[in-house]
Design an enzyme around this catalytic site. Structure first.
Site, PDB file in Angstrom:
ATOM      1  N   ARG A  74      -5.237  -3.197  54.197  1.00 18.55           N
ATOM      2  CA  ARG A  74      -4.948  -2.496  52.942  1.00 18.55           C
ATOM      3  C   ARG A  74      -4.405  -3.517  51.946  1.00 18.55           C
ATOM      4  O   ARG A  74      -3.231  -3.884  52.011  1.00 18.55           O
ATOM      5  CB  ARG A  74      -3.954  -1.361  53.171  1.00 18.55           C
ATOM      6  CG  ARG A  74      -3.868  -0.372  52.017  1.00 18.55           C
ATOM      7  CD  ARG A  74      -2.902   0.754  52.344  1.00 18.55           C
ATOM      8  NE  ARG A  74      -3.352   1.561  53.462  1.00 18.55           N
ATOM      9  CZ  ARG A  74      -4.199   2.579  53.355  1.00 18.55           C
ATOM     10  NH1 ARG A  74      -4.695   2.915  52.181  1.00 18.55           N
ATOM     11  NH2 ARG A  74      -4.546   3.275  54.417  1.00 18.55           N
TER      12      ARG A  74
ATOM     13  N   ARG B 287      -6.989  -2.388  43.511  1.00 16.42           N
ATOM     14  CA  ARG B 287      -6.191  -1.172  43.669  1.00 16.42           C
ATOM     15  C   ARG B 287      -4.731  -1.545  43.864  1.00 16.42           C
ATOM     16  O   ARG B 287      -4.409  -2.418  44.674  1.00 16.42           O
ATOM     17  CB  ARG B 287      -6.681  -0.346  44.860  1.00 16.42           C
ATOM     18  CG  ARG B 287      -8.150   0.052  44.731  1.00 16.42           C
ATOM     19  CD  ARG B 287      -8.657   0.834  45.906  1.00 16.42           C
ATOM     20  NE  ARG B 287     -10.088   1.068  45.791  1.00 16.42           N
ATOM     21  CZ  ARG B 287     -10.818   1.746  46.671  1.00 16.42           C
ATOM     22  NH1 ARG B 287     -10.228   2.260  47.736  1.00 16.42           N
ATOM     23  NH2 ARG B 287     -12.112   1.907  46.490  1.00 16.42           N
TER      24      ARG B 287
ATOM     25  N   ARG C 159     -12.407  -4.243  56.371  1.00 18.65           N
ATOM     26  CA  ARG C 159     -12.394  -3.538  57.658  1.00 18.65           C
ATOM     27  C   ARG C 159     -13.539  -4.024  58.556  1.00 18.65           C
ATOM     28  O   ARG C 159     -13.386  -4.111  59.782  1.00 18.65           O
ATOM     29  CB  ARG C 159     -12.482  -2.029  57.442  1.00 18.65           C
ATOM     30  CG  ARG C 159     -11.445  -1.464  56.448  1.00 18.65           C
ATOM     31  CD  ARG C 159     -10.077  -1.335  57.045  1.00 18.65           C
ATOM     32  NE  ARG C 159      -9.056  -0.910  56.106  1.00 18.65           N
ATOM     33  CZ  ARG C 159      -8.773   0.361  55.793  1.00 18.65           C
ATOM     34  NH1 ARG C 159      -9.469   1.357  56.319  1.00 18.65           N
ATOM     35  NH2 ARG C 159      -7.793   0.636  54.945  1.00 18.65           N
TER      36      ARG C 159
ATOM     37  N   GLU D 122     -11.261   3.054  58.763  1.00 18.28           N
ATOM     38  CA  GLU D 122     -12.233   3.608  57.817  1.00 18.28           C
ATOM     39  C   GLU D 122     -12.972   2.464  57.120  1.00 18.28           C
ATOM     40  O   GLU D 122     -12.360   1.620  56.473  1.00 18.28           O
ATOM     41  CB  GLU D 122     -11.533   4.468  56.766  1.00 18.28           C
ATOM     42  CG  GLU D 122     -12.492   5.052  55.735  1.00 18.28           C
ATOM     43  CD  GLU D 122     -11.786   5.575  54.500  1.00 18.28           C
ATOM     44  OE1 GLU D 122     -12.382   5.470  53.401  1.00 18.28           O
ATOM     45  OE2 GLU D 122     -10.640   6.041  54.619  1.00 18.28           O
TER      46      GLU D 122
ATOM     47  N   SER E 149     -16.756   5.737  53.069  1.00 16.28           N
ATOM     48  CA  SER E 149     -16.522   7.118  52.675  1.00 16.28           C
ATOM     49  C   SER E 149     -17.702   7.525  51.809  1.00 16.28           C
ATOM     50  O   SER E 149     -17.969   6.890  50.785  1.00 16.28           O
ATOM     51  CB  SER E 149     -15.204   7.237  51.901  1.00 16.28           C
ATOM     52  OG  SER E 149     -14.856   8.587  51.698  1.00 16.28           O
TER      53      SER E 149
END
Length: 427
Positions: free
Chosen positions: A277, A262, A391, A349, A352
Site C-alpha cells: 500500500r 493516492r 501486488r 487484491e 478490481s
C-alpha cells in the site's frame, strides 16, 4: 451520477439502495429542491408565454400606427424582471441539486450481495492451489532488500513514507511485466492501447466520480488546478466527454499503463511494510464503453481477462463478489481478484473489475445512438485492473523464491525480462 428523474419516480427504491451501501439519505431535501426548481421553471414559462402574447399585441398596435398603453408596457417590464428572478432562482436550485447528486454513489445491481463491510463479500471461485513453501520463506520486503532490487530507505529519503525505489533485476521485472500485460490485452483480448496524461482537469475528476467526495485522497496542483490521477480509469472515462458516439461504434475497449497516485489517508496504519500500500505505483487498466444491455456480460468478460493474466503467471487466486457496502463509489457491481502470496501467507487484491452502468456517463455526458436518427442514450462504462503491479511483483517474488534466496521468473515473462532467474545474493 444518479438520475433525478429516477429519484423522483421511485424514491423508496433509491432510499433502500443507498441504505444498503451505508449511505446517508438526502432524498427529502433533494426532492424538495427539485419541486421548487420545477415550480420556478413552470412560473417562468407562464410569464414568458404572457410576455410573448403581450409583445404580439403591442406589435399589432404599432403596425396600425397606435401606441401601446403605458400600463401594458410597464407591466411587461415588471414581468421581465420577475422572469430574471425566477431564472436566477432556478439556476441556484439546479446548482444545489447538482452538488447533492455529485455526492451520491451509484446504486447496486439487484444481484449484488447485501452487506456493509468486506466480511459480507462472497468468494465465487478459486483457481490454483495456494503455494506452500517447503523452506522458511521470506516476505517480499526482506527478500527484495537481500536481492538488492527494492530500496525502501532511499525511497523514504527521496519522498517520505510509503515510497520506494527499484533497481537492476527489480526494475526490469516490473517494466517487463507491464509490457507483457499490455501486449496480452491488446493482442489477444481485443483492447486498444493508450498513452494518457497523468495530470487532469477538475471536471475530469468529477466525471469519473473522484471529485468532490474523495478530494482529500488525491494529489493536487493548486496553481493550475490539475490533479494527479489515482488510476488510468479517470482520463479514459473522459475521452468522450460531452460527445455522442455514432451507431455501431460500441463496444470500445481500451488498455493503458500509468503511474497512480493516492494519499491513502483512509488506510493510515495499514500495510505499512513493503509495497502493498504505497502512494505511487504502476497499474495496467482495462476499460470499456458499451451499450447498456450488454454491460453485465461485458463485466464477466472483463473479469475473465484479468483472470487470464493471473493464470499465465501461475498465480493462485480467488474471485470475490463485493457486497453493497464494499463496492466503490461509481460502481454498481464489482468483482475483486485476490492472488496468493506465500511469503506473507495472505491474499492480496490485484484487480478490481466494476460495472459502473451509466453513472460515470451521466457525470461526463457521454452518449451514443443505437441507430441512425435514434435518440441519444447514456453509455455504460466498465473498468478493471489488468493488473496492479505492486501486488503482482510481491506474489512473483514470494511464490517463486528458492531456498538459496534466488527468484525464478514466470515462463510467460522470460521473453520480456531477458533472464530466467534473479540470482541469489552474492552469487
Amino acid at each position: 451520477m444518479l438520475s433525478i428523474e429516477q429519484i423522483r419516480r421511485d424514491p423508496e427504491s433509491v432510499r433502500q439502495a443507498l441504505a444498503s451501501r451505508g449511505e446517508d439519505d438526502p432524498l427529502e431535501e433533494l426532492l424538495e429542491l427539485d419541486a421548487r426548481r420545477r415550480q420556478a421553471i413552470s412560473q417562468g414559462d407562464e410569464l414568458r408565454a404572457r410576455r410573448n402574447q403581450a409583445s404580439r399585441e403591442i406589435g399589432r398596435l404599432r403596425s396600425q400606427g397606435n401606441e401601446a398603453p403605458e400600463d401594458v408596457v410597464q407591466e411587461m417590464r415588471q414581468v421581465g424582471q420577475e422572469i430574471e428572478i425566477l431564472e436566477q432562482e432556478s439556476r441556484e436550485l439546479d446548482d444545489r441539486i447538482h452538488s447533492i447528486l455529485l455526492e451520491l454513489p451509484n446504486l447496486p445491481r439487484p444481484d449484488v450481495p447485501r452487506g456493509l463491510s468486506e466480511e459480507e463479500n462472497v468468494v465465487v471461485r478459486h483457481w490454483g492451489e495456494p503455494k506452500t513453501l517447503e523452506f522458511p520463506g521470506k516476505p517480499h520486503w526482506d527478500l527484495a532488500e537481500d536481492l538488492g532490487i527494492i530500496d525502501f530507505q532511499r525511497g523514504v529519503k527521496l519522498s517520505g513514507s510509503r515510497f520506494y525505489t527499484m533497481s537492476g533485476y527489480g526494475a526490469k521485472l516490473e517494466r517487463a511485466t507491464i509490457a507483457w500485460m499490455l501486449d496480452l490485452h491488446s493482442r489477444e483480448h481485443g483492447y486498444t492501447e493508450l498513452m494518457l496524461p497523468i495530470l487532469v482537469r477538475r471536471e475530469v475528476m468529477e466525471g469519473s466520480g473522484n471529485l468532490p467526495k474523495f478530494a482529500e485522497n488525491l494529489y493536487w496542483d493548486e496553481e493550475d488546478d490539475l490533479w494527479l490521477i489515482p488510476t488510468a480509469e479517470v482520463p479514459i472515462t473522459n475521452l468522450y466527454r460531452d460527445e455522442i458516439l455514432p451507431p455501431e461504434s460500441l463496444p470500445r475497449y481500451y488498455v493503458a499503463q500509468t503511474p497512480c497516485f493516492r494519499r491513502e489517508k483512509a488506510a493510515a496504519g495499514r500495510d505499512t511494510r513493503g509495497i502493498k500500500r504505497v502512494h505511487q505505483f504502476n497499474k495496467v487498466e482495462m476499460y470499456k464503453f458499451v451499450a447498456p444491455e450488454s454491460s453485465d456480460e461485458e463485466l464477466d468478460r472483463l473479469v475473465a481477462d484479468a483472470e487470464d493474466v493471473c493464470q499465465r503467471l501461475g498465480l493462485a487466486y480467488r474471485v470475490l463478489q463485493l457486497c453493497t457496502g464494499d463496492i466503490s463509489f461509481p460502481s454498481a457491481k464489482t468483482f475483486d481478484i485476490e492472488i496468493w502470496s506465500a511469503g506473507c501467507e495472505e491474499w492480496l487484491e490485484a484487480s478490481s473489475c466494476s460495472n459502473c452502468t451509466d453513472f460515470q456517463a451521466r457525470r461526463a455526458n457521454i452518449r451514443y445512438r443505437s441507430a441512425a436518427g435514434a435518440r441519444p442514450e447514456f453509455v455504460h462504462t466498465l473498468n478493471g485492473s489488468g493488473l496492479a503491479l505492486p501486488r503482482v511483483i510481491i506474489a512473483i517474488l514470494e511464490n517463486n523464491q528458492q531456498p538459496d534466496g534466488s527468484v525464478v521468473i514466470p515462463e510467460a515473462l522470460r521473453p520480456y525480462t531477458g533472464f530466467d532467474v534473479i540470482p541469489a545474493p552474492g552469487s
